[in-house]
Enzyme design. Structure first.
Site, PDB file in Angstrom:
ATOM      1  N   CYS A 151       0.791  -1.248   0.000  1.00 56.84           N
ATOM      2  CA  CYS A 151       0.057   0.031   0.047  1.00 56.84           C
ATOM      3  C   CYS A 151       0.955   1.058   0.034  1.00 56.84           C
ATOM      4  CB  CYS A 151      -0.835   0.171   1.148  1.00 56.84           C
ATOM      5  SG  CYS A 151      -1.879   1.452   1.471  1.00 56.84           S
ATOM      6  N   MET A 156      -4.551   5.013  -5.479  1.00 58.66           N
ATOM      7  CA  MET A 156      -3.526   4.232  -4.766  1.00 58.66           C
ATOM      8  C   MET A 156      -2.107   4.837  -4.838  1.00 58.66           C
ATOM      9  SD  MET A 156      -6.125   2.588  -6.513  1.00 58.66           S
ATOM     10  CE  MET A 156      -5.500   1.515  -7.740  1.00 58.66           C
TER      11      MET A 156
END
Length: 391
Positions: free
Chosen positions: A104, A314
């Protein structure tokens, strides 16, 4: 009926970039969950409130979106070249699955601040005022991340005037560099091509850039899938047929990239690859109501995460965008106007983001030396989480 008490685990709830997650020190986890395996997955699923057929995660810490159903496990690094080892788990909302296949990028910005607060960085390295460089080993993809964490009065500085579209309030800026971000030991282009022809039953034949940088990502042209690139979440996330088409693209790209051997296996691996669509720059109204002018961006990008259009972008996909933009002839590079470039500013549903990357050819293969972006992070809550759990 016999019942067992909940267990109590020290934890910190943090925002990093446009994501939120629960952060743990490895040694604070129950012994059964300190190693990869079913016990760890069960713990994180129950912690988040998954699987939840209602898709709300009411009975857990999850926020019912891909951006808020995340867990991070940190420990002092065994490598002398790194300060901490960072493991990321993307917890599915409606199914019993924790995806460990990728990083992430947004929460990467919170790893350095957490490491400092948690005592994982030597106190002697922390100035009264200045910056601490935290070298992070990203264990999911075996890559190095370098975070520049600001320090004020001997503590992590969290407030500031850095604004990040997709986050309501300003905070302190944290530059984050992703070193040689090609996924694992593989090539940046797993097929060897900057543009492939992808056959997707029920969707058609599409041009696609399949790239392993930051996170495995498949880029297609917005016009080829019936969009302009200016869409917001409401245009796609309520359209079951559209989501099914994007999932079909994703799983077929997964096979082409060698990430899975069967469509079933690709479907189970929700976190990777990401699927995104790109278009040349044009003006649009962001989800905040801000008018984004075509003149302030180089291209438009919309990306899906865990089966839904992301509300912003993201962080790992932003690395993929930067990397693809830096290499002439990819769909991302062409949407941005083509040519050599080391930075792009792209429009996403919440606004704009600038990312940079430098590409080079090494032994006939493309390499990204590092991709850089700025994020922010702050602690939201610190204490303990309570979880019904038996190892």
């Amino acid at each position: 009926m016999a019942t067992s008490p909940q267990i109590e685990i020290s934890a910190t709830y943090m925002r990093g970039g446009t994501s939120k997650g629960v952060f743990f020190k490895l040694d604070d986890l129950p012994e059964a969950a300190r190693s990869p395996g079913p016990a760890r997955d069960r713990l994180l699923l129950r912690l988040m409130g998954s699987p939840d057929p209602y898709e709300k995660q009411i009975d857990g810490m999850g926020g019912a979106t891909s951006s808020t159903s995340k867990a991070v496990i940190l420990s002092k690094s065994a490598s002398p070249e790194h300060d901490v080892d960072y493991l990321f788990g993307q917890v599915a909302i409606d199914r019993p699955f924790v995806d460990w296949s990728g990083n992430c990028g947004n929460l990467s910005a919170a790893v350095g601040p957490f490491a400092i607060r948690a005592g994982l960085i030597e106190a002697a390295r922390i100035p009264e005022n200045g910056v601490v460089e935290v070298r992070i080993w990203q264990a999911n993809i075996a890559k190095t991340i370098i975070a520049q964490v600001p320090i004020s009065a001997g503590r992590v500085q969290e407030t500031g005037d850095f604004e990040l579209d997709g986050v309501t309030f300003p905070a302190a800026e944290i530059p984050v560099a992703f070193v040689d971000p090609a996924d694992g030991e593989g090539a940046i282009f797993p097929t060897g091509n900057r543009v492939d022809v992808l056959e997707v039953p029920g969707v058609g034949t599409l041009e696609a850039t399949l790239i392993n940088a930051g996170i495995p990502t498949v880029f297609v042209n917005a016009k080829d899938v019936g969009y302009t690139g200016t869409e917001l979440q409401a245009a796609i996330n309520v359209d079951a047929k559209a989501l099914a088409r994007f999932e079909a693209i994703r799983v077929h790209a997964s096979l082409r990239m060698g990430l899975a051997e069967t469509l079933e296996a690709a479907g189970a691996r929700q976190h990777t690859p990401k699927v995104a669509f790109v278009a040349p720059p044009t003006g649009y109204t962001a989800s905040s109501g801000r008018n984004v002018a075509g003149s302030e961006i180089d291209l438009l990008v919309r990306a899906l995460s865990m089966g839904k259009l992301h509300h912003a972008m993201m962080g790992t996909a932003a690395v993929a965008i930067a990397s693809a933009a830096a290499i002439e002839g990819t769909l991302v590079n062409l949407a941005a106007g083509g040519g050599e470039r080391e930075a792009v500013t792209f429009g996403h549903p919440s606004g704009v983001l600038q990312v940079g990357a430098r590409a080079s050819r090494v032994d006939g293969r493309w390499r990204i030396d590092r991709a850089v972006m700025s994020r922010s992070a702050r602690v939201l809550m610190q204490g303990a989480v309570f979880v019904p759990f038996e190892s």
